[in-house]
Write a protein that holds these residues in place. Structure first.
Motif, PDB file in Angstrom:
ATOM      1  N   UNK A   1      42.146  45.285  49.101  1.00 39.42           N
ATOM      2  CA  UNK A   1      41.516  45.690  47.836  1.00 39.42           C
ATOM      3  C   UNK A   1      42.561  45.730  46.723  1.00 39.42           C
ATOM      4  N   UNK A   2      43.704  46.323  47.037  1.00 43.14           N
ATOM      5  CA  UNK A   2      44.776  46.417  46.049  1.00 43.14           C
ATOM      6  C   UNK A   2      45.367  45.067  45.698  1.00 43.14           C
ATOM      7  N   UNK A   3      45.476  44.194  46.695  1.00 40.39           N
ATOM      8  CA  UNK A   3      45.984  42.845  46.424  1.00 40.39           C
ATOM      9  C   UNK A   3      45.034  42.078  45.514  1.00 40.39           C
ATOM     10  N   UNK A   4      43.730  42.255  45.722  1.00 37.84           N
ATOM     11  CA  UNK A   4      42.740  41.595  44.866  1.00 37.84           C
ATOM     12  C   UNK A   4      42.840  42.123  43.436  1.00 37.84           C
ATOM     13  N   UNK A   5      42.961  43.442  43.295  1.00 35.61           N
ATOM     14  CA  UNK A   5      43.079  44.048  41.960  1.00 35.61           C
ATOM     15  C   UNK A   5      44.330  43.550  41.242  1.00 35.61           C
ATOM     16  N   UNK A   6      45.395  43.320  41.983  1.00 34.10           N
ATOM     17  CA  UNK A   6      46.647  42.855  41.363  1.00 34.10           C
ATOM     18  C   UNK A   6      46.701  41.346  41.179  1.00 34.10           C
ATOM     19  N   UNK A   7      45.726  40.628  41.766  1.00 29.20           N
ATOM     20  CA  UNK A   7      45.709  39.177  41.664  1.00 29.20           C
ATOM     21  C   UNK A   7      46.589  38.481  42.681  1.00 29.20           C
ATOM     22  N   UNK A   8      46.958  39.191  43.743  1.00 25.60           N
ATOM     23  CA  UNK A   8      47.890  38.656  44.731  1.00 25.60           C
ATOM     24  C   UNK A   8      47.242  38.366  46.080  1.00 25.60           C
ATOM     25  N   UNK A   9      45.940  38.210  46.093  1.00 30.48           N
ATOM     26  CA  UNK A   9      45.240  37.914  47.345  1.00 30.48           C
ATOM     27  C   UNK A   9      44.682  36.505  47.279  1.00 30.48           C
ATOM     28  N   UNK A  10      44.387  35.933  48.466  1.00 27.95           N
ATOM     29  CA  UNK A  10      43.844  34.570  48.467  1.00 27.95           C
ATOM     30  C   UNK A  10      42.472  34.482  47.801  1.00 27.95           C
TER      31      UNK A  10
END
Length: 327
Positions: free
Chosen positions: A43-52
Motif C-alpha cells: 500500500x505504501x509503495x503504491x502511494x509513493x509510486x514505487x510499486x509495479x
C-alpha cells in the motif's frame, strides 16, 4: 462515503480523509460496507509510486477489507446481502464502502472477527500460495523464514507448522523472536546479534529445504547458500528496500530453484484454486491452527499513521484500520 484519498504521490502523510461518491457496483461485483481494512507494505509503495502497480491519480489505497455485503451485481451468485465477508480488493480498501469482483470476496467463519478477517487475505493467502503452490513444502522438511515477525513472515511460520515442517524463524530482536516462538517456530535466529550463516550451519547442517524471504537485502545470498539439494527459495518481497542479487551457481550445484510469489496476481488468474486455498485457511483458523497477530488498530481517520508504522517496519504482525461500523 468517507475515504482516504491519494491525490499526489509521496509518503503516507499525503493521504487525505475526505468525502467521496459511493462506488459503482458492476454486474459482477459485490458492494462491501467496510468494518476493518488491512494495512500492507505494498500500500505504501503504491502511494509513493514505487510499486509495479501504478494507478492513475487520484485513488484510494488499501488492498484488503472485511465487512458486510450491502449489494450484489446482477451476475453474482452464492453471496447474499448481509453476509460477513473478507475481500481482496487490490485498491479502495481505505474507505467506508468498496466494490469488489465477486471472485475475490469470501464469506468468513462465524468465529472470525472483522479485525482478524481484514488482515487475513493478503498475508495468509500469500504464505499459503508460496509454501504450498510454489514450494510444495512437505511434512518433515525444514523451512527458514526471514523477516519472520512481520505480516507475511509470521503467517509463514504458522502455515509451515500446520504443514508439519520444522520452522526456523529469523528476525531482528529478542521480542520479535519471542513472538515467532509463540506462533510455532521451532528455532530462532537474531540476525542483528548472530551470524546468520554460522547459526544456520548449526541448526541445519544439511541445509534447509525452503527459504521464505519477504525482506531481500544482504541475507538473501546467505539463505540461498543454505539450501540443501533440491531446495526452493521463495522471493516474496523486498521490505529492506534492497532487491538482492544471488549467485545462480549455487542453485546449479544443488539443483535448487527460485520461485517468485505474487499472490494477488495469481489469485486473479486462478480464482477457483484461490478459493480452495481460502477454504483450507478458514478451516485451519476455525480449528485454532492459525492465530492472526494484530500489532495495532487505528481508526480510518489515522490511516497515514498506520501506514507509516508498516513502512518503517515497526509492526509485528498486522496493522488494521477500523471504520467504527459493525464492530
Amino acid at each position: 462515503m468517507k475515504a482516504q484519498l491519494c491525490e499526489v504521490l509521496g509518503t503516507p502523510e499525503v493521504l487525505r480523509y475526505t468525502e467521496m461518491d459511493d462506488p459503482e457496483v458492476g454486474v459482477d461485483d459485490v458492494l462491501v460496507e467496510v468494518c476493518a481494512s488491512g494495512v500492507n507494505f505494498p500500500d505504501g509503495l503504491i502511494v509513493s509510486g514505487n510499486y509495479q502497480t501504478k494507478p492513475a491519480l487520484p485513488f484510494v489505497p488499501g488492498s484488503e477489507a472485511a465487512g458486510v455485503v450491502r449489494a450484489v451485481g446482477a451476475n453474482v451468485t452464492g453471496i447474499e446481502s448481509g453476509a460477513r465477508v473478507l475481500a481482496f480488493c487490490g485498491m479502495g480498501g481505505y474507505a467506508e464502502l468498496v466494490a469488489v469482483p465477486a471472485t475475490m470476496v469470501f464469506p468468513i467463519p462465524d468465529s472470525m472477527s472483522y479485525v482478524d478477517a481484514a488482515g487475513f487475505a493478503v498475508t495468509y493467502g500469500t504464505s499459503y500460495h508460496g509454501l504450498v503452490d510454489r514450494a510444495g513444502l512437505a511434512a518433515g522438511e525444514t523451512l527458514l523464514v526471514l523477516g519472520a515477525s512481520g505480516g507475511v513472515g509470521l503467517t509463514a511460520v504458522e502455515i509451515g507448522k500446520a504443514l508439519g515442517a520444522r520452522v526456523i524463524a529469523a528476525a531482528s530482536s529478542t521480542d520479535k523472536l519471542t513472538l515467532c516462538r509463540e506462533h510455532g517456530a521451532d528455532e530462532v535466529i537474531d540476525y542483528t546479534a548472530e551470524d546468520l550463516r554460522t547459526r544456520l550451519a548449526e541448526l541445519a547442517p544439511g541445509g534447509v529445504d525452503v527459504v521464505y524471504d519477504p525482506v531481500g537485502g544482504d541475507h538473501a545470498q546467505t539463505a540461498v547458500r543454505a539450501l540443501r539439494w533440491g531446495g526452493r527459495y521463495l522471493t516474496v518481497g523486498y521490505a529492506s528496500g534492497d532487491i538482492p542479487k544471488v549467485g545462480l551457481n549455487r542453485l546449479l550445484v544443488t539443483e535448487g530453484s527460485v520461485h517468485g510469489v505474487l499472490w494477488g496476481a495469481w489469485a486473479r488468474r486462478h480464482p477457483d484454486r484461490n478459493a480452495e486455498n481460502m477454504r483450507s485457511l478458514f478451516d485451519w483458523y476455525d480449528r485454532g491452527a492459525l492465530h492472526p497477530h494484530v500489532d495495532g488498530t487505528y481508526p480510518l481517520t489515522e490511516a497515514s499513521a498506520a501506514l507509516d508504522v508498516v513502512m518503517n517496519r515497526k509492526a509485528r504482525g498486522k496493522v488494521i484500520l477500523t471504520s467504527g461500523r459493525n464492530q
